[in-house]
Design an enzyme around this catalytic site. Structure first.
Site, PDB file in Angstrom:
ATOM      1  N   HIS A   1       5.183  -5.050   8.832  1.00 39.55           N
ATOM      2  CA  HIS A   1       5.138  -6.443   9.451  1.00 39.55           C
ATOM      3  C   HIS A   1       5.563  -7.311   8.298  1.00 39.55           C
ATOM      4  O   HIS A   1       4.605  -8.002   7.867  1.00 39.55           O
ATOM      5  CB  HIS A   1       3.940  -6.703  10.190  1.00 39.55           C
ATOM      6  CG  HIS A   1       3.811  -6.027  11.611  1.00 39.55           C
ATOM      7  ND1 HIS A   1       2.614  -5.694  12.104  1.00 39.55           N
ATOM      8  CD2 HIS A   1       4.778  -5.731  12.323  1.00 39.55           C
ATOM      9  CE1 HIS A   1       2.879  -5.048  13.291  1.00 39.55           C
ATOM     10  NE2 HIS A   1       4.173  -5.146  13.398  1.00 39.55           N
TER      11      HIS A   1
ATOM     12  N   SER B   1       1.953  -5.316   3.523  1.00 39.66           N
ATOM     13  CA  SER B   1       3.360  -5.198   3.631  1.00 39.66           C
ATOM     14  C   SER B   1       4.189  -5.918   2.827  1.00 39.66           C
ATOM     15  O   SER B   1       5.344  -6.338   3.134  1.00 39.66           O
ATOM     16  CB  SER B   1       3.424  -5.265   5.336  1.00 39.66           C
ATOM     17  OG  SER B   1       2.824  -6.269   5.739  1.00 39.66           O
TER      18      SER B   1
ATOM     19  N   GLU C   1       0.107  -0.478  16.641  1.00 41.51           N
ATOM     20  CA  GLU C   1      -0.746   0.747  16.036  1.00 41.51           C
ATOM     21  C   GLU C   1      -1.605   1.012  17.352  1.00 41.51           C
ATOM     22  O   GLU C   1      -1.746   2.300  17.347  1.00 41.51           O
ATOM     23  CB  GLU C   1      -1.408   0.515  14.627  1.00 41.51           C
ATOM     24  CG  GLU C   1      -2.199   1.379  14.182  1.00 41.51           C
ATOM     25  CD  GLU C   1      -3.301   1.248  13.270  1.00 41.51           C
ATOM     26  OE1 GLU C   1      -2.585   0.525  12.205  1.00 41.51           O
ATOM     27  OE2 GLU C   1      -4.313   1.915  13.083  1.00 41.51           O
TER      28      GLU C   1
ATOM     29  N   HIS D   1      -1.449  -4.533  19.645  1.00 46.40           N
ATOM     30  CA  HIS D   1      -0.951  -4.443  18.332  1.00 46.40           C
ATOM     31  C   HIS D   1      -0.106  -2.870  18.476  1.00 46.40           C
ATOM     32  O   HIS D   1      -0.577  -2.026  18.924  1.00 46.40           O
ATOM     33  CB  HIS D   1      -1.843  -4.269  17.289  1.00 46.40           C
ATOM     34  CG  HIS D   1      -1.641  -4.016  15.927  1.00 46.40           C
ATOM     35  ND1 HIS D   1      -1.137  -2.989  15.501  1.00 46.40           N
ATOM     36  CD2 HIS D   1      -1.078  -4.968  15.077  1.00 46.40           C
ATOM     37  CE1 HIS D   1      -0.606  -3.139  14.074  1.00 46.40           C
ATOM     38  NE2 HIS D   1      -0.865  -4.380  13.986  1.00 46.40           N
TER      39      HIS D   1
ATOM     40  N   ASN E   1      -3.372  -6.921   8.644  1.00 46.29           N
ATOM     41  CA  ASN E   1      -4.092  -7.197   7.719  1.00 46.29           C
ATOM     42  C   ASN E   1      -4.009  -8.397   6.733  1.00 46.29           C
ATOM     43  O   ASN E   1      -4.696  -8.854   6.058  1.00 46.29           O
ATOM     44  CB  ASN E   1      -3.800  -5.707   6.518  1.00 46.29           C
ATOM     45  CG  ASN E   1      -2.456  -5.837   5.701  1.00 46.29           C
ATOM     46  OD1 ASN E   1      -2.522  -6.523   4.751  1.00 46.29           O
ATOM     47  ND2 ASN E   1      -1.359  -5.109   6.466  1.00 46.29           N
TER      48      ASN E   1
ATOM     49  N   CYS F   1       0.687  -1.097  -0.009  1.00 46.04           N
ATOM     50  CA  CYS F   1      -0.008   0.091  -0.126  1.00 46.04           C
ATOM     51  C   CYS F   1       0.752   1.261  -0.032  1.00 46.04           C
ATOM     52  O   CYS F   1       2.026   0.950   0.200  1.00 46.04           O
ATOM     53  CB  CYS F   1      -0.911  -0.067   1.345  1.00 46.04           C
ATOM     54  SG  CYS F   1       0.169   0.187   2.912  1.00 46.04           S
TER      55      CYS F   1
ATOM     56  N   CYS G   1       2.398   6.013   8.981  1.00 43.97           N
ATOM     57  CA  CYS G   1       1.544   6.263   7.610  1.00 43.97           C
ATOM     58  C   CYS G   1       0.720   7.481   7.937  1.00 43.97           C
ATOM     59  O   CYS G   1      -0.018   7.499   9.009  1.00 43.97           O
ATOM     60  CB  CYS G   1       0.710   4.964   7.494  1.00 43.97           C
ATOM     61  SG  CYS G   1      -0.305   5.224   6.063  1.00 43.97           S
TER      62      CYS G   1
ATOM     63  N   HIS H   1       3.674   2.072  11.571  1.00 44.80           N
ATOM     64  CA  HIS H   1       2.305   1.797  12.519  1.00 44.80           C
ATOM     65  C   HIS H   1       2.234   3.076  13.730  1.00 44.80           C
ATOM     66  O   HIS H   1       1.115   3.126  14.394  1.00 44.80           O
ATOM     67  CB  HIS H   1       2.679   0.645  13.382  1.00 44.80           C
ATOM     68  CG  HIS H   1       2.965  -0.475  12.728  1.00 44.80           C
ATOM     69  ND1 HIS H   1       4.154  -1.059  12.657  1.00 44.80           N
ATOM     70  CD2 HIS H   1       2.201  -1.389  11.587  1.00 44.80           C
ATOM     71  CE1 HIS H   1       4.514  -2.199  11.847  1.00 44.80           C
ATOM     72  NE2 HIS H   1       3.282  -2.442  11.201  1.00 44.80           N
TER      73      HIS H   1
HETATM   74 FE1  SF4 Z   1      -0.951   0.852   4.506  1.00 47.78          FE
HETATM   75 FE2  SF4 Z   1      -1.398   0.810   6.980  1.00 47.78          FE
HETATM   76 FE3  SF4 Z   1      -1.217   2.926   5.854  1.00 47.78          FE
HETATM   77 FE4  SF4 Z   1      -3.143   1.512   5.388  1.00 47.78          FE
HETATM   78  S1  SF4 Z   1      -2.836   2.242   7.322  1.00 47.78           S
HETATM   79  S2  SF4 Z   1      -2.206   2.419   3.703  1.00 47.78           S
HETATM   80  S3  SF4 Z   1      -2.440  -0.633   5.602  1.00 47.78           S
HETATM   81  S4  SF4 Z   1       0.393   1.555   6.114  1.00 47.78           S
END
Ligand code: SF4
Length: 332
Positions: A48, A274, A133, A131, A231, A19, A103, A81
């Site tokens: 991950h 990932s 995040e 987790h 994910n 992504c 992100c 994360h």
């Molecule tokens: Fe990718 Fe996580 Fe960002 Fe979604 S939140 S775009 S899975 S890194």
């Protein structure tokens, strides 16, 4: 005359693999190595995926659990994360240069948490306890956030004021499961406040809808991804819910068991956000060698998302190439 068996084929999900957030995080570490030189410290796995982590280690990245393990004055990258504010404070205490690869879609959830906490809401964060995040988001407002993991938690969680409750979620959950949890919350708290836009990110949603399509027609679904990738694990669950005969998570082709192919005509194939696509290509080669040469791409969405690199990274010019390494590459 006996009928010939149905042809063996692969339904290849699209979108799959990287992504925009993962692509950015991996590029951040690669660019940090070029601009600051090795070693570059990275707090937690940048994404991950075992293959990605190993490849970056070979290039000079050192993965640590906490900023407190990084030598004073060094450069540290924070993973995709996201981190709690305490991690930034620890880095400042050690005079570290921080390059934040969080992100932007995770940062968006952090900001929502801060806003709801400022308005004194009880925030119910739907996600998996422990987790990274979830730890990072919770750290933005620890006195206001309670983590709930599914409808059962939603049915029993206690709040201070039922009229002042908001929900947020981890970005990589199952869309259907999360909506089931929200439905329970809405039943209990009719004034439940929602995030302004979906917390489950576009990449998670797109990969889940693609695997739903292939899962319905596949005897077996293979999901390329690591066991600690939320994910990727969700993709296995969604494939089974969609009707796949079986579904397995594999780090790569070497983990596929030949026995899984017994009586399998249609293999569904996808990968977590990932996962570099090279690992999917290796699985396609592995399947082709066993007669699954027909590949049908099943696309659920087009993706054009792109995130800019952190400003404090691109402000630093790349180090000049060392003479020794230039000479070596010319003679190879
Ligand atoms: Fe990718 Fe996580 Fe960002 Fe979604 S939140 S775009 S899975 S890194």
């Amino acid at each position: 005359m006996t009928a010939s068996p149905p042809a063996r084929r692969v339904l290849l999900a699209a979108p799959r693999s990287y992504c925009a957030g993962v692509a950015r995080a991996v590029t951040v570490v690669e660019q940090a190595l070029k601009r600051f030189g090795a070693p570059i410290y990275v707090r937690h796995e940048i994404v991950h995926n075992k293959h990605v982590v190993k490849t970056l280690e070979q290039k000079g990245a050192i993965f640590v659990d906490e900023a407190t393990e990084v030598p004073e004055g060094a450069t540290v990258v924070f993973s995709a994360h996201g981190v709690a504010p305490t991690a930034h404070r620890q880095a400042a205490d050690r005079f570290l240069t921080v390059i934040d690869a969080t992100c932007p879609l995770v940062t968006k959830v952090h900001k929502e948490a801060v806003r709801f906490a400022r308005d004194d809401y009880d925030i119910l964060l739907i996600g998996h306890e422990g987790h990274e995040e979830v730890i990072g988001t919770s750290g933005e407002a620890p006195d206001h956030i309670t983590v709930i993991d599914g409808p059962e938690d939603a049915a029993t969680v206690e709040v201070r004021d039922p009229d002042k409750v908001a929900w947020l979620s981890q970005t990589t959950l199952s869309v259907d499961e999360t909506m089931a949890t929200v439905a329970v919350l809405k039943d209990r708290f009719p004034k439940l406040a929602s995030p302004p836009s979906d917390d489950i990110c576009y990449a998670t949603q797109n990969r889940q809808s693609a695997v739903k399509q292939i899962g319905a027609d596949a005897d077996l679904v293979l999901v390329v991804g690591s066991a600690n990738s939320s994910n990727s694990v969700r993709l296995v669950e969604v494939a089974l819910e969609a009707g796949a005969g079986a579904a397995h998570l594999v780090d790569g082709a070497e983990q596929i068991d030949d026995g899984w192919l017994a009586d399998v005509h249609t293999v569904g194939l996808t990968s977590g956000a990932s996962v570099p696509d090279i690992l999917v290509d290796e699985v396609l080669d592995w399947l082709a060698a066993r007669g699954y040469r027909e590949v049908v791409v099943v696309r659920s969405a087009e993706e054009h998302q792109h995130f800019a690199l952190p400003r404090n990274l691109i402000a630093v010019p790349p180090l000049p190439q060392r003479k020794g390494s230039a000479d070596r590459s010319e003679t190879e």
